[in-house]
Design a protein around this motif. Structure first.
Motif, short mmCIF file in Angstrom:
data_model
loop_
_atom_site.label_atom_id
_atom_site.label_comp_id
_atom_site.label_asym_id
_atom_site.label_seq_id
_atom_site.Cartn_x
_atom_site.Cartn_y
_atom_site.Cartn_z
N LEU A 64 1.03 -23.29 0.25
CA LEU A 64 1.97 -23.78 -0.75
C LEU A 64 2.81 -24.92 -0.20
CD1 LEU A 64 3.10 -23.61 -3.54
CD2 LEU A 64 4.53 -21.68 -2.83
N ARG A 65 3.17 -24.82 1.08
CA ARG A 65 3.93 -25.92 1.70
C ARG A 65 3.10 -27.20 1.69
NH1 ARG A 65 8.62 -24.75 3.83
NH2 ARG A 65 9.14 -22.58 4.35
N SER A 109 18.50 -28.24 -6.54
CA SER A 109 17.44 -27.25 -6.70
C SER A 109 18.05 -25.88 -6.41
CB SER A 109 16.29 -27.54 -5.72
OG SER A 109 15.40 -26.44 -5.64
N PHE A 152 6.81 -32.02 -10.61
CA PHE A 152 7.76 -30.94 -10.34
C PHE A 152 7.40 -29.67 -11.11
CE2 PHE A 152 11.56 -28.67 -11.88
CZ PHE A 152 11.95 -28.10 -10.68
N LYS A 181 12.46 -33.40 -8.38
CA LYS A 181 11.37 -33.14 -7.43
C LYS A 181 11.84 -33.39 -6.01
CE LYS A 181 6.61 -34.55 -6.40
NZ LYS A 181 5.48 -35.41 -6.81
N PHE A 219 14.01 -30.52 -4.89
CA PHE A 219 13.24 -29.31 -4.65
C PHE A 219 12.40 -29.42 -3.37
CE2 PHE A 219 9.30 -26.89 -5.00
CZ PHE A 219 9.84 -25.61 -5.02
N ARG A 220 11.81 -30.59 -3.14
CA ARG A 220 11.00 -30.75 -1.92
C ARG A 220 11.87 -30.60 -0.68
NH1 ARG A 220 6.89 -35.75 -2.29
NH2 ARG A 220 6.43 -34.94 -0.24
N ILE A 232 3.25 -28.71 -1.71
CA ILE A 232 4.55 -29.33 -1.99
C ILE A 232 4.70 -30.66 -1.26
CG2 ILE A 232 7.05 -29.05 -1.65
CD1 ILE A 232 6.65 -26.06 -2.13
N GLU A 233 4.18 -30.71 -0.03
CA GLU A 233 4.31 -31.91 0.78
C GLU A 233 3.26 -32.95 0.46
OE1 GLU A 233 6.77 -32.69 2.72
OE2 GLU A 233 7.71 -30.80 2.16
N VAL A 282 5.25 -22.20 -7.04
CA VAL A 282 6.25 -21.38 -6.36
C VAL A 282 6.43 -20.04 -7.06
CG1 VAL A 282 8.70 -21.24 -5.76
CG2 VAL A 282 7.45 -23.35 -5.35
N SER A 329 12.58 -26.88 -0.38
CA SER A 329 11.44 -26.01 -0.07
C SER A 329 11.28 -25.76 1.43
CB SER A 329 10.15 -26.63 -0.63
OG SER A 329 9.83 -27.83 0.06
N LEU A 337 4.76 -27.93 -9.22
CA LEU A 337 5.30 -27.29 -8.01
C LEU A 337 6.05 -26.01 -8.39
CD1 LEU A 337 6.74 -30.37 -6.06
CD2 LEU A 337 4.57 -29.20 -5.70
#
Length: 297
Positions: free
Chosen positions: A162-163, A94, A39, A146, A149-150, A166-167, A46, A153, A42
């Motif tokens: 960035l996606r 988040s 996290f 995490k 936040f995911r 995150i994924e 971001v 996002s 990430l």
């Protein structure tokens, strides 16, 4: 393998992160190196994006002063009194403030978080092999942040790169359950649970302690020693997977029926004697949970 290690290092280089055990981790699955972005990593990515002015994620506990509302008059407020115990976790959230001044947030209850945990193959393998190697077992709070936040996002104006970061998942997706189990064996191994006194449900039939027949003794002496029997935690994990029973549902049922203490949050904290009783009565548990679900519907 060298190829999987180099691929992880290449991905890290592209993201500008280091596998420092804080923002990113390199974790082996069998002979494959897997990149797991924490996290904290990430959050750093971001913040670098230029779209986000502020970012925060936290766990909500039962004694916190917490309120939120979506829609008209939306708000999120979270206050913690450090002078008193916060109590057990009941969720996570988040929060993001964008550069244009707008606020955005996502709130998840503990049941939603544990549903994500229960579908994690890494967590399932750790359960199956009676190990606490899963981050969900060691760092539930961080994994809850995490997860929130995911989920959040998906609503944020982030770049495709960035996606993807995150994924990026923390477990191999292109493997069958049997292949995952084979990969997990050399990593997690198997261990015996500790024994502690517990209350009794319906005791399952005792196993016979009678010696083996004489005619079988010679054959027994001539063959290699058998592998250790499947432990009760393994049996319980397999039964849960076979019947689609999540760990959170099983723990809640056991707590509601006074079979385990309220402090028990995972099957690994259930005493060994109680595990044996749960395994022996699993059909009754499935019937009770099924009846409860049908009644709720």
């Amino acid at each position: 393998t060298q190829a999987s290690l180099f691929q992880c290092l290449y991905d890290l280089s592209a993201l500008g992160l280091e596998p420092d055990g804080r923002r990113a981790h390199l974790i082996p699955y069998g002979d494959k190196c897997t990149l797991v972005i924490d996290f904290k990593g990430l959050a750093e990515l971001v913040r670098r994006s230029g779209e986000v002015a502020d970012l925060h994620a936290d766990v909500i506990c039962e004694n916190d002063d917490f309120s939120y509302c979506f829609g008209t008059g939306s708000h999120l407020k979270h206050k913690v009194d450090l002078r008193k115990p916060r109590g057990v976790a009941i969720g996570a959230y988040s929060y993001v403030r964008l550069k244009d001044g707008s606020d955005s947030f996502e709130v998840l209850g503990v049941d939603e978080i544990n549903a994500v945990r229960d579908n994690s193959q890494g967590y399932k393998m750790a359960q199956k092999y009676n190990k606490d190697d899963s981050p969900w077992m060691k760092h539930w709070n961080e994994m809850a942040k995490k997860t929130a936040f995911r989920r959040h996002s998906k609503w944020l104006p982030l770049s495709p790169e960035l996606r993807d970061a995150i994924e990026k998942d923390d477990e191999p997706e292109a493997l069958s359950p049997d292949q995952r189990a084979e990969i997990a064996k050399p990593i997690f191994g198997a261990s015996e649970a500790t024994v502690a006194p517990v209350e009794v449900l319906d005791a399952p039939a005792a196993e016979s302690d009678a010696p083996a027949p004489a005619e079988n003794q010679a054959a027994s002496d001539a063959t290699p020693a058998p592998q250790p029997a499947e432990s009760d935690i393994d049996r319980l994990g397999n039964l849960m997977l076979d019947h689609g029973i999540s760990e959170s549902a099983l723990i809640k049922w056991a707590q509601d029926n006074k079979h385990v203490a309220a402090t028990v949050t995972t099957v690994h904290k259930i005493p060994a004697t109680k595990l044996k009783l749960l395994v022996g009565n699993f059909d009754k548990i499935v019937a009770a949970l099924t009846q409860k679900q049908e009644g709720a519907q």
